[in-house]
Design a protein around this motif. Structure first.
Motif, PDB file in Angstrom:
ATOM      1  N   PRO A  18       0.828  -1.211   0.000  1.00  0.00           N
ATOM      2  CA  PRO A  18       0.000   0.000   0.000  1.00  0.00           C
ATOM      3  C   PRO A  18       0.858   1.254   0.000  1.00  0.00           C
ATOM      4  O   PRO A  18       2.028   1.234   0.401  1.00  0.00           O
ATOM      5  CB  PRO A  18      -0.805  -0.137   1.307  1.00  0.00           C
ATOM      6  N   ASP A  19       0.277   2.372  -0.442  1.00  0.00           N
ATOM      7  CA  ASP A  19       1.033   3.622  -0.524  1.00  0.00           C
ATOM      8  C   ASP A  19       1.597   4.023   0.839  1.00  0.00           C
ATOM      9  O   ASP A  19       2.703   4.523   0.941  1.00  0.00           O
ATOM     10  CB  ASP A  19       0.145   4.740  -1.069  1.00  0.00           C
ATOM     11  N   TYR A  20       0.821   3.824   1.871  1.00  0.00           N
ATOM     12  CA  TYR A  20       1.286   4.153   3.224  1.00  0.00           C
ATOM     13  C   TYR A  20       1.405   2.844   3.989  1.00  0.00           C
ATOM     14  O   TYR A  20       0.403   2.209   4.300  1.00  0.00           O
ATOM     15  CB  TYR A  20       0.301   5.097   3.919  1.00  0.00           C
ATOM     16  N   PHE A  21       2.621   2.426   4.260  1.00  0.00           N
ATOM     17  CA  PHE A  21       2.850   1.124   4.902  1.00  0.00           C
ATOM     18  C   PHE A  21       3.873   1.309   6.011  1.00  0.00           C
ATOM     19  O   PHE A  21       5.081   1.244   5.778  1.00  0.00           O
ATOM     20  CB  PHE A  21       3.336   0.104   3.873  1.00  0.00           C
ATOM     21  N   PRO A  22       3.432   1.548   7.253  1.00  0.00           N
ATOM     22  CA  PRO A  22       4.371   1.855   8.340  1.00  0.00           C
ATOM     23  C   PRO A  22       5.082   0.651   8.924  1.00  0.00           C
ATOM     24  O   PRO A  22       5.916   0.812   9.808  1.00  0.00           O
ATOM     25  CB  PRO A  22       3.460   2.505   9.393  1.00  0.00           C
ATOM     26  N   GLU A  23       4.766  -0.568   8.466  1.00  0.00           N
ATOM     27  CA  GLU A  23       5.343  -1.760   9.080  1.00  0.00           C
ATOM     28  C   GLU A  23       6.346  -2.441   8.157  1.00  0.00           C
ATOM     29  O   GLU A  23       6.501  -3.660   8.181  1.00  0.00           O
ATOM     30  CB  GLU A  23       4.233  -2.732   9.472  1.00  0.00           C
ATOM     31  N   LYS A  24       7.034  -1.655   7.345  1.00  0.00           N
ATOM     32  CA  LYS A  24       7.998  -2.225   6.411  1.00  0.00           C
ATOM     33  C   LYS A  24       9.143  -2.921   7.144  1.00  0.00           C
ATOM     34  O   LYS A  24       9.605  -3.990   6.720  1.00  0.00           O
ATOM     35  CB  LYS A  24       8.540  -1.130   5.498  1.00  0.00           C
ATOM     36  N   ASN A  25       9.606  -2.330   8.245  1.00  0.00           N
ATOM     37  CA  ASN A  25      10.703  -2.957   8.991  1.00  0.00           C
ATOM     38  C   ASN A  25      10.281  -4.299   9.569  1.00  0.00           C
ATOM     39  O   ASN A  25      11.069  -5.263   9.574  1.00  0.00           O
ATOM     40  CB  ASN A  25      11.170  -2.022  10.113  1.00  0.00           C
ATOM     41  N   ARG A  26       9.051  -4.371  10.048  1.00  0.00           N
ATOM     42  CA  ARG A  26       8.565  -5.646  10.588  1.00  0.00           C
ATOM     43  C   ARG A  26       8.400  -6.678   9.475  1.00  0.00           C
ATOM     44  O   ARG A  26       8.668  -7.858   9.669  1.00  0.00           O
ATOM     45  CB  ARG A  26       7.237  -5.437  11.315  1.00  0.00           C
ATOM     46  N   LEU A  27       7.953  -6.229   8.303  1.00  0.00           N
ATOM     47  CA  LEU A  27       7.815  -7.161   7.183  1.00  0.00           C
ATOM     48  C   LEU A  27       9.180  -7.678   6.742  1.00  0.00           C
ATOM     49  O   LEU A  27       9.324  -8.852   6.386  1.00  0.00           O
ATOM     50  CB  LEU A  27       7.104  -6.479   6.015  1.00  0.00           C
ATOM     51  N   GLN A  28      10.187  -6.824   6.789  1.00  0.00           N
ATOM     52  CA  GLN A  28      11.538  -7.278   6.445  1.00  0.00           C
ATOM     53  C   GLN A  28      12.022  -8.325   7.455  1.00  0.00           C
ATOM     54  O   GLN A  28      12.689  -9.298   7.080  1.00  0.00           O
ATOM     55  CB  GLN A  28      12.500  -6.095   6.413  1.00  0.00           C
ATOM     56  N   ARG A  29      11.667  -8.142   8.705  1.00  0.00           N
ATOM     57  CA  ARG A  29      12.027  -9.138   9.710  1.00  0.00           C
ATOM     58  C   ARG A  29      11.333 -10.471   9.427  1.00  0.00           C
ATOM     59  O   ARG A  29      11.941 -11.542   9.591  1.00  0.00           O
ATOM     60  CB  ARG A  29      11.641  -8.636  11.100  1.00  0.00           C
ATOM     61  N   GLU A  30      10.074 -10.428   8.992  1.00  0.00           N
ATOM     62  CA  GLU A  30       9.374 -11.654   8.628  1.00  0.00           C
ATOM     63  C   GLU A  30      10.026 -12.309   7.408  1.00  0.00           C
ATOM     64  O   GLU A  30      10.164 -13.534   7.353  1.00  0.00           O
ATOM     65  CB  GLU A  30       7.901 -11.357   8.346  1.00  0.00           C
ATOM     66  N   ALA A  31      10.438 -11.492   6.442  1.00  0.00           N
ATOM     67  CA  ALA A  31      11.112 -12.040   5.258  1.00  0.00           C
ATOM     68  C   ALA A  31      12.417 -12.728   5.654  1.00  0.00           C
ATOM     69  O   ALA A  31      12.767 -13.778   5.112  1.00  0.00           O
ATOM     70  CB  ALA A  31      11.372 -10.930   4.244  1.00  0.00           C
ATOM     71  N   ASP A  32      13.135 -12.144   6.597  1.00  0.00           N
ATOM     72  CA  ASP A  32      14.367 -12.781   7.072  1.00  0.00           C
ATOM     73  C   ASP A  32      14.064 -14.104   7.766  1.00  0.00           C
ATOM     74  O   ASP A  32      14.794 -15.089   7.590  1.00  0.00           O
ATOM     75  CB  ASP A  32      15.106 -11.843   8.035  1.00  0.00           C
ATOM     76  N   PHE A  33      13.003 -14.130   8.553  1.00  0.00           N
ATOM     77  CA  PHE A  33      12.660 -15.369   9.253  1.00  0.00           C
ATOM     78  C   PHE A  33      12.322 -16.476   8.263  1.00  0.00           C
ATOM     79  O   PHE A  33      12.758 -17.622   8.434  1.00  0.00           O
ATOM     80  CB  PHE A  33      11.479 -15.132  10.192  1.00  0.00           C
ATOM     81  N   PHE A  34      11.547 -16.148   7.227  1.00  0.00           N
ATOM     82  CA  PHE A  34      11.168 -17.149   6.236  1.00  0.00           C
ATOM     83  C   PHE A  34      12.272 -17.379   5.192  1.00  0.00           C
ATOM     84  O   PHE A  34      12.057 -18.099   4.225  1.00  0.00           O
ATOM     85  CB  PHE A  34       9.867 -16.753   5.554  1.00  0.00           C
ATOM     86  N   GLN A  35      13.408 -16.732   5.385  1.00  0.00           N
ATOM     87  CA  GLN A  35      14.593 -16.937   4.538  1.00  0.00           C
ATOM     88  C   GLN A  35      14.301 -16.583   3.079  1.00  0.00           C
ATOM     89  O   GLN A  35      14.731 -17.262   2.152  1.00  0.00           O
ATOM     90  CB  GLN A  35      15.089 -18.381   4.668  1.00  0.00           C
ATOM     91  N   LEU A  36      13.564 -15.495   2.899  1.00  0.00           N
ATOM     92  CA  LEU A  36      13.286 -14.964   1.563  1.00  0.00           C
ATOM     93  C   LEU A  36      14.258 -13.817   1.329  1.00  0.00           C
ATOM     94  O   LEU A  36      13.945 -12.645   1.563  1.00  0.00           O
ATOM     95  CB  LEU A  36      11.825 -14.506   1.466  1.00  0.00           C
TER      96      LEU A  36
END
Length: 291
Positions: A92-110
């Motif tokens: 979405p245009d306004y997405f304040p949880e990008k850092n948390r999503l990056q942490r999830e991507a790291d956990f899932f090894q993406l």
């Protein structure tokens, strides 16, 4: 325990031998997802690829209904699943949880998704790189990026630029936010002095989406109105906690002040006997403004 419907080809893995069924049910942090097996194994060497290609259904944790269980953020997992479907993602245009999503991507090894979510990636990628307020606060204050396209060098700030307000200050827009709650409390018989004080079931948030996300951030539950554009208004958000004073503190911290409030209430008896406890139910709204 519920079993899969063989006619639909849906499997929760409760009693399924390897290999996995084509359609798989997941429980991610309490959120239920249904997807195809090939979606989960779309990225080789990722965590989900290892789970659903190297293991059998009996090796994986399941919930009480037999769904495969992952103890991760259930709301952010929707973006992980979107990425796995076609290896592309538009936030979405306004997405304040990008850092948390990056942490999830790291956990899932993406690794590729995590790289794209990094603030260093240019806007040529498919992911929106508009920085949220927390991103601006975390960015190094060493200079500003030139406007000559990708690869432009960082320019040292001039004295006039150094004296200018920070981006987070400039982005603070005026507007209204209304918080409301439906509460109840019980008053005992007239001869009793004790009372059960207010019980707040849920604190609702009404107003412009961008303002609500700016103030409440990760404590805002958007599940009833996901992907609402930042300039649109909503009355379906609510907070993940039940303390009014905590909400007031957050609003005050971001420059809001209370300008009005209203309340309505009803009274009922717990039984037909007038001498029994009185149950009061009320709905109260507080209007906050930032000029």
């Amino acid at each position: 325990m519920a079993l899969a419907d063989p006619e639909r080809g849906v499997s929760n893995g409760a009693d399924s031998p390897a290999p996995f069924a084509e359609i798989i049910e997941l429980n991610v942090g309490g959120q239920v997802y249904v997807t195809r097996h090939r979606t989960l194994v779309a990225v080789p060497d990722s965590l989900l690829w290892s789970m659903f290609s190297k293991k059998t259904p009996r090796d994986l944790a399941r919930d009480s209904k037999g769904r495969f269980f992952l103890d991760r953020d259930g709301f952010l997992f929707r973006y992980i699943l979107d990425y796995l479907r076609d290896l592309n993602l538009v936030l979405p245009d306004y997405f304040p949880e990008k850092n948390r999503l990056q942490r999830e991507a790291d956990f899932f090894q993406l690794r590729e998704l995590s790289r794209r979510l990094s603030p260093r990636v240019s806007k040529e990628n498919s992911i929106s790189e508009e920085l949220c307020h927390s991103d601006w606060d975390d960015a190094p204050a060493q200079g500003t990026v030139g406007n000559n396209g990708p690869g432009s060098a960082l320019l040292a700030p001039s004295p006039s630029q150094s004296a200018s307000p920070s981006p987070s200050q400039e982005s603070k827009k005026s507007g209204y936010i209304t918080v409301g709650y439906r509460g109840s409390y019980t008053i005992g018989r007239d001869i009793q002095t004790d009372a059960k004080f207010r019980r707040v079931a849920r604190i609702t948030v009404c107003g412009k989406t961008s303002l609500a996300k700016e103030v409440f951030g990760e404590t805002l539950n958007e599940s009833r109105d996901p992907d609402r554009p930042p300039e649109r208004y909503t009355s379906r958000y609510y907070l993940k906690y039940n303390f009014l004073e905590q909400a007031f503190d957050k609003l005050t911290e971001f420059g809001f002040r209370m300008v009005a409030c209203s309340s309505t209430g009803t009274c009922a008896y717990s039984s037909n006997e007038p001498s029994e406890d009185k149950i009061w139910t009320s709905y109260t709204e507080y209007v906050f403004c930032r000029d």
